[in-house]
Scaffold this motif. Structure first.
Motif, PDB file in Angstrom:
ATOM      1  N   GLY A   1       0.784  -1.234   0.000  1.00 57.01           N
ATOM      2  CA  GLY A   1       0.000   0.000   0.000  1.00 57.01           C
ATOM      3  C   GLY A   1       0.809   1.273   0.000  1.00 57.01           C
ATOM      4  N   THR A   2       2.123   1.179   0.208  1.00 58.18           N
ATOM      5  CA  THR A   2       2.969   2.361   0.196  1.00 58.18           C
ATOM      6  C   THR A   2       4.202   2.101  -0.661  1.00 58.18           C
ATOM      7  N   GLU A   3       4.586   3.099  -1.434  1.00 53.81           N
ATOM      8  CA  GLU A   3       5.759   2.936  -2.290  1.00 53.81           C
ATOM      9  C   GLU A   3       7.061   3.042  -1.520  1.00 53.81           C
ATOM     10  N   ASP A   4       7.007   3.643  -0.342  1.00 55.77           N
ATOM     11  CA  ASP A   4       8.223   3.924   0.411  1.00 55.77           C
ATOM     12  C   ASP A   4       7.962   3.696   1.895  1.00 55.77           C
ATOM     13  N   THR A   5       8.999   3.339   2.617  1.00 56.03           N
ATOM     14  CA  THR A   5       8.879   3.147   4.060  1.00 56.03           C
ATOM     15  C   THR A   5       9.981   3.919   4.773  1.00 56.03           C
ATOM     16  N   ILE A   6       9.709   4.277   5.997  1.00 62.84           N
ATOM     17  CA  ILE A   6      10.654   5.042   6.804  1.00 62.84           C
ATOM     18  C   ILE A   6      11.900   4.199   7.073  1.00 62.84           C
ATOM     19  N   GLY A   7      13.052   4.682   6.641  1.00 63.10           N
ATOM     20  CA  GLY A   7      14.310   3.985   6.881  1.00 63.10           C
ATOM     21  C   GLY A   7      14.906   3.314   5.668  1.00 63.10           C
ATOM     22  N   PHE A   8      14.110   3.086   4.629  1.00 60.99           N
ATOM     23  CA  PHE A   8      14.606   2.366   3.456  1.00 60.99           C
ATOM     24  C   PHE A   8      15.716   3.136   2.750  1.00 60.99           C
ATOM     25  N   ASP A   9      15.495   4.409   2.493  1.00 62.46           N
ATOM     26  CA  ASP A   9      16.486   5.201   1.774  1.00 62.46           C
ATOM     27  C   ASP A   9      17.810   5.247   2.530  1.00 62.46           C
ATOM     28  N   THR A  10      17.740   5.419   3.834  1.00 61.26           N
ATOM     29  CA  THR A  10      18.966   5.469   4.632  1.00 61.26           C
ATOM     30  C   THR A  10      19.704   4.140   4.583  1.00 61.26           C
ATOM     31  N   ALA A  11      18.968   3.032   4.672  1.00 61.45           N
ATOM     32  CA  ALA A  11      19.599   1.709   4.632  1.00 61.45           C
ATOM     33  C   ALA A  11      20.293   1.467   3.301  1.00 61.45           C
ATOM     34  N   VAL A  12      19.676   1.908   2.204  1.00 60.36           N
ATOM     35  CA  VAL A  12      20.312   1.781   0.885  1.00 60.36           C
ATOM     36  C   VAL A  12      21.627   2.549   0.871  1.00 60.36           C
ATOM     37  N   ASN A  13      21.602   3.779   1.362  1.00 63.48           N
ATOM     38  CA  ASN A  13      22.812   4.604   1.343  1.00 63.48           C
ATOM     39  C   ASN A  13      23.890   4.079   2.287  1.00 63.48           C
ATOM     40  N   THR A  14      23.478   3.499   3.410  1.00 65.70           N
ATOM     41  CA  THR A  14      24.445   2.905   4.336  1.00 65.70           C
ATOM     42  C   THR A  14      25.157   1.726   3.675  1.00 65.70           C
ATOM     43  N   ALA A  15      24.385   0.877   3.004  1.00 67.39           N
ATOM     44  CA  ALA A  15      24.982  -0.267   2.305  1.00 67.39           C
ATOM     45  C   ALA A  15      25.896   0.204   1.178  1.00 67.39           C
ATOM     46  N   LEU A  16      25.476   1.232   0.463  1.00 65.45           N
ATOM     47  CA  LEU A  16      26.302   1.752  -0.629  1.00 65.45           C
ATOM     48  C   LEU A  16      27.628   2.297  -0.127  1.00 65.45           C
ATOM     49  N   ASP A  17      27.589   2.982   0.990  1.00 63.72           N
ATOM     50  CA  ASP A  17      28.822   3.530   1.561  1.00 63.72           C
ATOM     51  C   ASP A  17      29.813   2.402   1.879  1.00 63.72           C
ATOM     52  N   ALA A  18      29.283   1.306   2.440  1.00 61.59           N
ATOM     53  CA  ALA A  18      30.145   0.167   2.758  1.00 61.59           C
ATOM     54  C   ALA A  18      30.692  -0.480   1.483  1.00 61.59           C
ATOM     55  N   ILE A  19      29.832  -0.637   0.478  1.00 60.48           N
ATOM     56  CA  ILE A  19      30.255  -1.295  -0.764  1.00 60.48           C
ATOM     57  C   ILE A  19      31.291  -0.463  -1.504  1.00 60.48           C
ATOM     58  N   ASP A  20      31.133   0.848  -1.487  1.00 61.19           N
ATOM     59  CA  ASP A  20      32.116   1.697  -2.152  1.00 61.19           C
ATOM     60  C   ASP A  20      33.511   1.508  -1.561  1.00 61.19           C
ATOM     61  N   LYS A  21      33.577   1.239  -0.265  1.00 64.52           N
ATOM     62  CA  LYS A  21      34.867   0.982   0.378  1.00 64.52           C
ATOM     63  C   LYS A  21      35.366  -0.424   0.044  1.00 64.52           C
ATOM     64  N   ILE A  22      34.439  -1.387   0.062  1.00 61.09           N
ATOM     65  CA  ILE A  22      34.803  -2.766  -0.260  1.00 61.09           C
ATOM     66  C   ILE A  22      35.317  -2.873  -1.690  1.00 61.09           C
ATOM     67  N   ARG A  23      34.745  -2.093  -2.593  1.00 63.43           N
ATOM     68  CA  ARG A  23      35.094  -2.155  -4.005  1.00 63.43           C
ATOM     69  C   ARG A  23      36.588  -1.891  -4.239  1.00 63.43           C
ATOM     70  N   ASP A  24      37.166  -1.015  -3.416  1.00 59.54           N
ATOM     71  CA  ASP A  24      38.594  -0.711  -3.571  1.00 59.54           C
ATOM     72  C   ASP A  24      39.444  -1.961  -3.402  1.00 59.54           C
ATOM     73  N   THR A  25      39.118  -2.755  -2.383  1.00 62.45           N
ATOM     74  CA  THR A  25      39.867  -3.998  -2.159  1.00 62.45           C
ATOM     75  C   THR A  25      39.545  -5.036  -3.223  1.00 62.45           C
ATOM     76  N   ALA A  26      38.266  -5.107  -3.606  1.00 66.05           N
ATOM     77  CA  ALA A  26      37.862  -6.071  -4.637  1.00 66.05           C
ATOM     78  C   ALA A  26      38.624  -5.824  -5.926  1.00 66.05           C
ATOM     79  N   SER A  27      38.773  -4.558  -6.289  1.00 67.25           N
ATOM     80  CA  SER A  27      39.482  -4.200  -7.513  1.00 67.25           C
ATOM     81  C   SER A  27      40.984  -4.444  -7.385  1.00 67.25           C
ATOM     82  N   SER A  28      41.537  -4.094  -6.239  1.00 67.90           N
ATOM     83  CA  SER A  28      42.983  -4.241  -6.044  1.00 67.90           C
ATOM     84  C   SER A  28      43.425  -5.692  -6.116  1.00 67.90           C
ATOM     85  N   HIS A  29      42.614  -6.588  -5.588  1.00 68.31           N
ATOM     86  CA  HIS A  29      42.990  -8.007  -5.529  1.00 68.31           C
ATOM     87  C   HIS A  29      42.314  -8.847  -6.604  1.00 68.31           C
ATOM     88  N   GLU A  30      41.461  -8.204  -7.402  1.00 68.61           N
ATOM     89  CA  GLU A  30      40.736  -8.911  -8.457  1.00 68.61           C
ATOM     90  C   GLU A  30      40.053 -10.167  -7.922  1.00 68.61           C
TER      91      GLU A  30
END
Length: 334
Positions: A145-174
């Motif tokens: 019944g709702t397109e959006d819920t309280i907290g969803f946007d923040t959780a997406v951005n929190t996960a993205l912040d972590a992945i952006d950091k992880i990506r550096d190691t993923a790329s460095s070590h292939e």
């Protein structure tokens, strides 16, 4: 900003109460603030219930003032605390909770939480003369019944912040990094995170996968240079261990993958601007709906507008992952 319904006040309340229930989500505090400020400005006293339905059953009701919600919009979690109250499934316990509200002169309750919390809100509304309104507070964005819920946007951005950091190691070590995000029954969070992160693959509970075939496909991508980021986003799913099983399969194929479980960091942190606006609007409008005589509804958003949805429908139906959104995630991986 969302378009708001034009509601005419037709009912008076001496006092209302607000609680946060179930898993906490960033934005619950702005929602509480919206409720408190809107009610006080309408001449209605507000009680904050500590620790969700458990506090309601125990009668832990505390008067809220304007200063009670000062400087909380930026804070994660919930100042009212939260809990998962299994006892509230008992009709006699719900009767006790309703009696606690009536004895305190409280005629209405606003519940901020996910599916289980909104189910309790609906039952309380059905079985008592307390007016009840729910607000969708969950990082899973799986409320019908709702397109959006309280907290969803923040959780997406929190996960993205972590992945952006992880990506550096993923790329460095292939090497592959399997990043597990929350989502036991819903792939909304994983899909949005996967698209935004440019993940090589997204795995969600709505679509079954063959681990062996998936492992072979990922290894073939690596050999042919088809893979891009080395990031695999996995929703936790209904059965634990999927992420580790995929990692083991990749190891058998000669890869050296790493597993990162983001876990509860997705629930924490400062709510995003989007979640602050959403939560504030829903909290304030919940009070407007109460004063307009509404009961047994959830206040949500659709097509840029705040609207009401019967709680019976909210708990009866399941919000499914948009197949086109998931198709987009698959398209961008190829």
């Amino acid at each position: 900003m969302y378009s708001l319904p034009d509601l005419e006040p037709i009912r008076d309340f001496d006092a209302i109460a607000v609680l946060t229930s179930g898993g906490d989500s960033p934005g619950m505090n702005p929602a509480v603030r919206g409720v408190v400020r809107a009610a006080l400005n309408s001449g209605v006293q507000v009680y904050g219930i500590q620790k969700g339905y458990s506090g309601l059953v125990a009668g832990d009701l505390r008067v809220m003032t304007s200063s009670s919600v000062r400087n909380i919009v930026q804070r994660g979690g919930t100042i009212l605390k939260s809990d998962r109250c299994e006892a509230f499934k008992d009709p006699e316990i719900r009767q006790q909770a309703a009696a606690n509200l009536k004895n305190a002169g409280i005629g209405a309750l606003i519940v901020i939480g996910g599916d289980g919390s909104l189910t309790g809100a609906h039952l309380l509304a059905e079985e008592s003369d307390i007016a009840v309104i729910g607000l969708p507070g969950t990082i899973d964005n799986d409320i019908f019944g709702t397109e959006d819920t309280i907290g969803f946007d923040t959780a997406v951005n929190t996960a993205l912040d972590a992945i952006d950091k992880i990506r550096d190691t993923a790329s460095s070590h292939e090497r592959y990094f399997l990043v597990e995000v929350m989502g036991r029954n819903s792939g909304f969070l994983a899909t949005h995170v996967g698209i935004a992160a440019g993940a090589e693959m997204v795995i969600v509970p709505e679509y079954q996968v063959n681990i062996e075939e998936l492992g072979r496909q990922l290894c073939e991508n690596r050999r042919t240079g088809k893979g891009s980021s080395g990031i695999i986003v996995v929703a936790e799913g209904r059965e634990p261990g999927l992420t580790y099983r995929l990692a083991q399969q990749l190891q058998q194929q000669g890869e050296d993958p790493r597993v990162c479980i983001l876990g509860h960091i997705q629930r924490g942190g400062h709510p995003s601007g989007h979640d602050r606006v959403l939560a504030s609007g829903l909290g304030a409008m919940a009070v407007s709906y109460l004063l307009a005589g509404y009961n047994d509804i959830m206040v949500g958003v659709s097509e840029g507008a705040i609207l009401d949805i019967p709680l019976d429908s909210v708990i009866r139906y399941r919000k499914g992952l948009d197949p086109q959104l998931f198709e987009l995630a698959l398209l961008l991986h190829k």
